[in-house]
Every structure is written in C-alpha cells, then in structure tokens.
Design a protein around this motif. Sequence first.
Motif, mmCIF file in Angstrom:
data_model
loop_
_atom_site.group_PDB
_atom_site.id
_atom_site.type_symbol
_atom_site.label_atom_id
_atom_site.label_comp_id
_atom_site.label_asym_id
_atom_site.label_seq_id
_atom_site.Cartn_x
_atom_site.Cartn_y
_atom_site.Cartn_z
ATOM 1 N N GLU A 93 -5.699 8.014 1.520
ATOM 2 C CA GLU A 93 -6.718 6.981 1.646
ATOM 3 C C GLU A 93 -7.382 6.606 0.328
ATOM 4 O O GLU A 93 -7.996 5.556 0.222
ATOM 5 N N HIS A 94 -7.253 7.465 -0.696
ATOM 6 C CA HIS A 94 -8.046 7.246 -1.902
ATOM 7 C C HIS A 94 -7.256 7.240 -3.207
ATOM 8 O O HIS A 94 -7.855 7.174 -4.271
ATOM 9 N N HIS A 95 -5.934 7.313 -3.129
ATOM 10 C CA HIS A 95 -5.170 7.428 -4.364
ATOM 11 C C HIS A 95 -4.033 6.414 -4.441
ATOM 12 O O HIS A 95 -3.558 5.912 -3.420
ATOM 13 N N CYS A 96 -3.614 6.165 -5.664
ATOM 14 C CA CYS A 96 -2.458 5.314 -5.930
ATOM 15 C C CYS A 96 -1.497 6.075 -6.832
ATOM 16 O O CYS A 96 -1.906 6.945 -7.606
ATOM 17 N N MET A 97 -0.234 5.726 -6.714
ATOM 18 C CA MET A 97 0.782 6.277 -7.589
ATOM 19 C C MET A 97 1.512 5.119 -8.246
ATOM 20 O O MET A 97 1.864 4.145 -7.591
#
Length: 141
Positions: A93-97
Amino acid sequence: MTVASVSMPEELLDRIDEFAEDHGYTGRSEVVREAARNLLGEFEDKRLEGRELMGIITVMFDYETTAVEEKMMHLRHEHEDLVASNFHSHVGEHHCMELFILEGSLEEISTFVGKIRATKDTLNVDYSVMPVDEFSPLSPE
C-alpha cells in the motif's frame, strides 16, 4: 588511523551497532570500514572491464516520496542510451519499485547505480551485473 565524522539517521546507527554486536565486530567503525571497502570494490572487478554488460537494478521507495520517482524518470531520460527497459510497480500500500535493465560498459552501469544510490529517500537499491558475451545461443537438438 584518521577519524572521520559521518552523519546518519539514528535508526541506521542503531542497526549498525546491533549488527556489530551480533556478528562479533569490535564496533561500528569496523562495520563501516568493511562496508566502505565492499562498496568501493563492487565495480572494480577486472573480469568485467572492457566487456558489454547487462545490469539489473531495483529501487524501492515510499509511494508518498514523489521526488524519488521524479529523479528516476530524469535518470531514465538522461541515460536513454544505457536503459534498455524500465518498469514501475506498486508494492503493497505504501511502496513503489522501479526496475531498470541496462546494457553498457562497467563504467556506464556503475555511474548509473551511483546516481541512484545518491538519490535521497530511496529505501533500497539492489543490482546485479553480468557479461552479455557469456550467453551463448541455444544449440539445436
């Protein structure tokens, strides 16, 4: 030995202290010295010099940190001759890669990785480098 003052978040310092204790280091200085030697030696592999390489870099960052995503976009455009492919994905819900596939020389790839590592607010940067000339075509059966 020369004493160097280094600024870092308290949380990282706590992790270094815990790591030193858990792994039998004499203290945080020994951990930081070893980490620095390893970092400096990562791209000094003589077997990779002068060869065409493929690099795979993954970058994790907080979804709310739009400055990191913007910096990744700028790096992608700045190094468009090096970046063969780029992929962005949401993780949880809170991260990007951000995933980069690079094709180029050791110097070009190490410069790119260095710029990513220097980007403020990245949570994790991981990469691997391999020579392209080690791949051979599949032999017919």
